[in-house]
Design a protein around this motif. Structure first.
Motif, PDB file in Angstrom:
ATOM      1  N   PRO A   1      -4.641 -52.994  43.104  1.00 50.72           N
ATOM      2  CA  PRO A   1      -5.388 -53.053  41.843  1.00 50.72           C
ATOM      3  C   PRO A   1      -6.524 -54.079  41.855  1.00 50.72           C
ATOM      4  CG  PRO A   1      -3.041 -52.930  41.409  1.00 50.72           C
ATOM      5  CD  PRO A   1      -3.185 -53.127  42.880  1.00 50.72           C
TER       6      PRO A   1
ATOM      7  N   ASP B   1       0.504 -48.492  36.141  1.00 55.25           N
ATOM      8  CA  ASP B   1       0.269 -49.343  34.973  1.00 55.25           C
ATOM      9  C   ASP B   1      -0.898 -50.300  35.209  1.00 55.25           C
ATOM     10  OD1 ASP B   1       1.845 -48.707  32.713  1.00 55.25           O
ATOM     11  OD2 ASP B   1       3.639 -49.490  33.684  1.00 55.25           O
ATOM     12  N   GLU B   2      -0.918 -50.928  36.356  1.00 55.00           N
ATOM     13  CA  GLU B   2      -1.999 -51.865  36.653  1.00 55.00           C
ATOM     14  C   GLU B   2      -3.337 -51.150  36.782  1.00 55.00           C
ATOM     15  OE1 GLU B   2      -0.731 -55.007  39.654  1.00 55.00           O
ATOM     16  OE2 GLU B   2       0.966 -53.608  39.731  1.00 55.00           O
TER      17      GLU B   2
ATOM     18  N   ASP C   1      -4.581 -50.278  33.295  1.00 57.36           N
ATOM     19  CA  ASP C   1      -5.180 -51.442  32.619  1.00 57.36           C
ATOM     20  C   ASP C   1      -6.655 -51.561  32.974  1.00 57.36           C
ATOM     21  OD1 ASP C   1      -2.756 -52.113  31.465  1.00 57.36           O
ATOM     22  OD2 ASP C   1      -2.253 -53.623  32.981  1.00 57.36           O
TER      23      ASP C   1
END
Length: 502
Positions: A230, A266-267, A270
């Protein structure tokens, strides 16, 4: 069949009275061919005594099959011989020891669904010509959307995960710049998209096909397990923005082709939210883990995606091709992007609810009812049966990993997190050699040589490849519920048998 000569009507020398097809003869041929398929394909599908393949080089196979097309047709007994030859020399992908690709095995229920759709020959674009299959597709898409974790959504079945990824890329671009549909590429800023260095090659193909350009695909570095990093994604997005480019899409991968890696969704989500980027998840291979309460954690965060590619023809064995492109948007974005409003198909004054004419959401016109194969298997097995299919495949994978660790001459690349088990076979002649350049150069030759031997013997099929600086290694993929622990043991025994003299 010769048509009746009574009141013969001729047009351009062609007799138009009655049918010219001998239906009875055709029906007998179908019956005989179905019997052949039953005996030679279905009944032998799980027989480990049968060969996985009957290898022949191309020129020899051309002669054996008699592929030439002639002016005159052939009698039915000769056609049945052709069918027998085609079955004999085709790879038996339903064999318990076929491990070559990300699909395998035989699901009897989806097979019956395929027989039905081939006989009915539908095209899924309007409710008037395909009422049953449009409703089936709607029901299957709704259920798949639930498993992703969306409250609502849209979608369509299409021919392959590669096409799903192209749909996503084009849809994300349309969302970013709706005028492109009518005005084209002129005047657009330099669009750039981001994807994992381990992504499927269809991302490059899609960028080329859509006019985005392969140079505008930014491949984000991955960690040692093949997962997108990420922090690297954030860095590359910021760099693109500073250069004046227009980032519009991030494609994460859930289940990479070689290593079976799952990006940290999820990262990544974001980052997409911070920069206003469309998040597409290519879960063509790994999406089926959503069916398992034990393994769905692999796709933690997938509900935050804007679109998802998911292929039930892989782990869930719905039969090639069965691929869904799913979209979180419920505002008809998919239809607005792809519709052409053909007046001969999508008339708005029909006598029924035309919202069921979903074909204009597709880039295709004619479209196969692929959702029906998955629907039939789901109906037969239930959600719990599909879950067990996933759990068993991953349990067998775990068993194989532990056996590889025990056996001399076998070496894992890494601990797998899915059904991709990547390993080297090191023959006795190399086991005492230091792991330097000469060792790796010699080991690089081992997997291709063993693959040649196994195919010519017909005992099993297993894929191999080099990958990101690593020399050729085997990639074993477990899918079919017909596969057993004994087949895992046979796999390792057979590789050792075929390679021990190298």
């Amino acid at each position: 069949m010769v048509p009746s000569r009574k009141n013969v009507v001729l047009v351009d020398g062609v007799i138009l009275n009655g049918p010219t097809t001998d239906a009875k003869a055709g029906e007998r041929f179908v019956e005989d061919a179905c019997r052949l398929i039953m005996e030679e394909v279905i009944l032998k599908a799980t027989d480990i005594r049968e060969k996985v393949c009957e290898w022949r080089p191309p020129e020899e196979l051309k002669r054996l099959l008699d592929l030439e097309l002639r002016d005159a047709g052939e009698p039915h007994h000769r056609l049945l011989e052709r069918c027998q030859d085609i079955i004999r020399y085709s790879v038996k992908t339903n064999h318990p020891r076929f491990f070559n690709q990300l699909y395998a095995g035989l699901d009897y229920y989806s097979l019956v669904a395929r027989f039905m759709t081939e006989a009915l020959n539908p095209s899924v674009y309007t409710y008037e010509v395909s009422p049953v299959f449009l409703l089936v597709e709607e029901a299957v898409l709704k259920k798949m959307i639930e498993f992703i974790g969306w409250k609502e959504g849209d979608g369509i079945f299409n021919p392959g995960g590669s096409v799903s990824n192209m749909y996503a890329m084009n849809l994300a671009r349309y969302k970013y710049c709706p005028d492109i549909k009518e005005k084209g590429l002129s005047g657009l800023p330099r669009l750039i998209l981001f994807t994992s260095a381990e992504c499927h090659y269809s991302m490059k193909k899609s960028a080329s096909f859509l006019g985005i350009g392969t140079e505008n695909v930014c491949f984000v570095e991955t960690d040692g397990r093949g997962k997108m990093i990420p922090e690297e994604l954030e860095k590359r997005v910021q760099e693109a923005e500073k250069e004046g480019a227009a980032p519009f899409l991030v494609c994460a991968t859930s289940g990479t082709t070689v290593l079976g890696a799952f990006d940290p969704l999820d990262e990544i989500a974001d980052i997409c939210e911070r920069h206003g980027l469309w998040l597409h998840v290519d879960a063509s291979w790994g999406g089926s883990a959503l069916m398992s309460r034990k393994h769905c954690r692999l796709l933690q965060g997938i509900h935050r995606a804007d679109s998802v590619a998911w292929n039930p023809h892989k782990m869930l064995m719905a039969g090639i091709q069965c691929c869904a492109f799913l979209v979180k948007d419920k505002s008809d974005l998919l239809k607005r992007c792809y519709s052409a409003n053909a007046s001969y198909l999508f008339q708005q004054d029909k006598f029924y609810d035309v919202s069921y004419d979903t074909g204009d959401k597709s880039i295709q016109c004619s479209r196969r009812p692929d959702a029906f194969k998955f629907w039939m298997a789901w109906k037969a097995l239930g959600t719990l049966g599909l879950e067990e299919r996933v759990n068993r495949a991953l349990a067998l994978s775990r068993y194989l990993v532990e056996e590889i660790k025990k056996r001399e001459g076998f070496k894992l690349l890494m601990e797998p997190e899915y059904a991709n088990i990547c390993f080297w076979y090191i023959p006795p002649s190399l086991r005492q050699m230091e792991e330097g350049p000469e060792f790796w150069a010699k080991l690089h030759l081992v997997a291709p040589a063993i693959k040649e031997r196994m195919m010519k013997k017909g005992s099993l099929m297993l894929g191999y490849q080099p990958h990101r600086g690593k020399v050729n290694f085997f990639r074993q993929v477990v899918i079919s519920p017909q596969v057993s622990r004994e087949d895992m043991d046979f796999l390792l025994d057979e590789i050792d048998l075929l390679g021990r003299d190298m």
